[in-house]
Design an enzyme around this catalytic site. Structure first.
Site, PDB file in Angstrom:
ATOM      1  CD  GLU A   1      -1.890  -2.400   0.885  1.00 25.46           C
ATOM      2  OE1 GLU A   1      -2.297  -2.738  -0.101  1.00 25.46           O
ATOM      3  OE2 GLU A   1      -1.068  -2.826   1.715  1.00 25.46           O
TER       4      GLU A   1
ATOM      5  CG  ASN B   1      -1.849  -4.950  -3.205  1.00 20.91           C
ATOM      6  OD1 ASN B   1      -1.606  -5.425  -2.200  1.00 20.91           O
ATOM      7  ND2 ASN B   1      -1.843  -3.465  -3.577  1.00 20.91           N
TER       8      ASN B   1
ATOM      9  CG  ASP C   1      -5.798  -4.979  -1.796  1.00 17.41           C
ATOM     10  OD1 ASP C   1      -4.694  -5.269  -2.264  1.00 17.41           O
ATOM     11  OD2 ASP C   1      -6.203  -4.999  -0.625  1.00 17.41           O
TER      12      ASP C   1
END
Length: 600
Positions: A192, A276, A318
């Site tokens: 992230e 991801n 995701d």
């Protein structure tokens, strides 16, 4: 690349016949009286041969003793038991306790690292840690700040430490490590934040670097042989880790490796999944984004990949692919095959030949999964092995952002990292699942090192037209690709399961229950409510002739991030705060180990 292969092959030949640094670990794993590795064994089966606790007597379980960790936030992973010593870990600040089981659990030593608290805001989804590992008389801890520490198992003294990443650019750690042969395998978190994922092998003896394999990048970085590393049986070819990315996006491409690892000693291969691609906004990163969302098989000595399989090309939701790879030997058409079974965040359960990477089964393990109609299983098709995306649930169309509603599963997947179990007695997999859907609103985001690189706002909620809850605990047939039975739960099941030779399967719930289930029928046999929600993994061991069941409780993790971090905005926690708001009606923060046994 040829030079790389020559060097690594030479090293491998040089190691032939060398006594392995953790031969003792292999023996301990084979002894069901110990719990010597987080995954139960190298196969990730989380199955115990202990049978003192059975379906007939498990209802008599009692609390034998408890231990407070002194830390709140989410408690994932489990203790280890080596002989008379139990090793218990905590979330940040990642304290490790050594408890003497022969002396009323006396604290023999305590290790508390001094970490910069600035690492906490860089951790995506709570300050969890999935546990310590043991080998060669050492306890291995991978701290939140990415420092890998080898502690003397008897004294707690630091024998060596090495820094695996840089929190200032978003690199952190939440995972355990895997000791194999003379190495310890270590991953990285931070997808992230635009981190480029990698798996690293350090030498157990002194912490020196053995090899590092990135998830994407040039062939020399991702350790592939273009002609001999395959994807669905075909060579990946040159530049496979860069040619499905636009420009240099692969340098901040995600594909982090914060999940679980398994190992086949006969094949000398380790197996794991990548996460991801960065950013969560798919319109900003056209292409398949290889090798994110990929199952990887690598030689443990050299790190060179044997085969890949990308489950969710150009991920739009995701659906990290980091969940555990469970290794089994099962009969198919009269032939015993070496299999790998993986329950992915994307809602599909995969069964593969772990030697060749052949895809055998890919089926939904929650019927509400709607982003895909399924995987093309025709080997002669140009789209073989790819999921067919339902346009209605795509979050990017024609290069433009699309606000999409009703996507199932939500970003935390039909199953997150909480590990499943497998029983060779029933040949069933016991899987903790999330029964959750989402609305997904992508937006444009720019990369700045150390800052969130998400680019999406999410809302999560229970799947419609179902039992109204957010989870199920299921039994899965990996050859037929079907659910055998399912137990509905009010909230997601975020605990790792345990299967035993006593015919009992254990798991925990977010409300805080430890539950015991009949392995054949799914009937509930026992429940006990621990002091806080359970996101830890059930383990078992014997001491003094008695079988014990242990579980860490302490609400947190992605599902419990609202409670753990005191968040109230429904969109915080990447959408989980709103979805799990009702958890506060059932549990509160805690940090405790609860250990059970049958009455004397």
């Amino acid at each position: 690349m040829k030079k790389l292969l020559a060097v690594t092959t030479g090293l491998a030949l040089g190691w032939t016949g060398m006594a392995l640094a953790n031969d003792d670990l292999a023996k301990l794993i084979e002894d069901p009286n110990q719990w010597a590795i987080q995954t139960g064994d190298y196969k990730n089966q989380r199955y115990s041969k202990l049978d003192q606790i059975t379906a007939d007597n498990v209802g008599d379980l009692q609390v034998a003793w408890t231990f407070s960790t002194g830390v709140l936030r989410g408690h994932e992973g489990s203790p280890l038991v080596i002989g008379d010593m139990m090793y218990v870990h905590t979330p940040f600040p990642n304290i490790v306790y050594a408890l003497d089981l022969a002396n009323d659990g006396k604290i023999v030593w305590k290790y508390e690292p001094k970490q910069d608290p600035d690492v906490i805001p860089v951790m995506c989804c709570d300050t969890v840690n999935r546990g310590v590992a043991y080998a060669d008389g050492k306890i291995f801890l991978h701290q939140a700040d990415t420092t890998v520490v080898a502690l003397n198992a008897e004294t707690g003294a630091v024998e060596w430490s090495v820094v695996n990443g840089d929190p200032s650019i978003g690199e952190t750690n939440t995972a355990t490590v895997l000791p194999v042969k003379d190495k310890v395998i270590v991953g990285i978190s931070g997808g992230e934040f635009g981190v480029r994922g990698h798996v690293t092998a350090y030498n157990i003896a002194d912490g020196s670097l053995a090899w590092r394999a990135y998830s994407m990048g040039p062939d020399s970085d991702i350790l592939v042989d273009p002609e001999n590393t395959t994807h669905l049986g075909k060579p990946v070819g040159e530049n496979s880790g860069t040619n499905t990315w636009e420009g240099d996006q692969w340098k901040i491409g995600g594909g982090t490796t914060w999940g679980w690892y398994s190992y086949d000693p006969e094949e000398n291969l380790m197996y794991y999944g990548t996460g991801n691609p960065s950013t969560w906004n798919p319109a900003q990163r056209p292409g398949d984004n290889r090798w994110s969302m990929t199952i990887m098989a690598r030689d443990i000595d050299t790190g060179v990949a044997k085969w890949f399989y990308q489950m969710t090309p150009h991920d739009e939701w995701d659906y990290d692919g980091v969940n555990e790879m469970i290794l089994t030997e099962q009969e198919i058409d009269g032939e015993t095959r070496k299999l790998l079974t993986h329950f992915d965040r994307n809602g599909l359960a995969y069964t593969m030949d772990r030697v060749t990477g052949e895809l055998l089964v890919a089926e939904k393990f929650d019927p509400v999964v709607n982003w895909t109609t399924g995987v093309d299983m025709d080997p002669d098709s140009e789209t073989y092995g790819r999921p067919e995306v339902v346009a209605q649930y795509s979050t990017a169309q024609n290069g433009e952002d699309v606000n999409t509603t009703g996507i199932c599963p939500a970003a935390l997947g039909t199953k997150d990292q909480q590990p499943a179990a497998y029983s060779p007695d029933t040949q069933l997999f016991y899987v903790p699942t999330n029964h959750v859907c989402m609305d997904y609103e992508p937006f444009r985001v720019s990369y700045t090192a150390g800052q969130p690189y998400v680019g999406a706002t999410l809302a999560m909620y229970p799947a419609a037209d179902s039992h109204g809850g957010m989870g199920n605990f299921i039994a899965w047939d990996n050859l037929a690709g079907e659910i055998k039975w399912s137990i509905p739960e009010q909230f997601s099941v975020w605990s790792g399961a345990l299967a035993t030779a006593g015919g009992v399967v254990f798991y925990g719930t977010l409300e805080g229950y430890l539950k015991a289930i009949d392995a054949e029928t799914g009937d509930e046999l026992y429940r006990f409510k621990t002091p806080s929600g359970v996101i830890g993994n059930v383990m078992t061991y014997t001491h003094g002739g008695d079988q014990y069941i242990g579980i860490l409780s302490g609400i947190g993790g992605w599902a419990g991030i609202g409670l753990a971090a005191g968040l109230t905005n429904p969109n915080d926690g990447l959408g989980a705060v709103g979805g799990y708001a009702a958890l506060s009606d059932y549990t509160a923060l805690g940090g405790q180990l609860t250990v059970f046994k049958l009455p004397d």
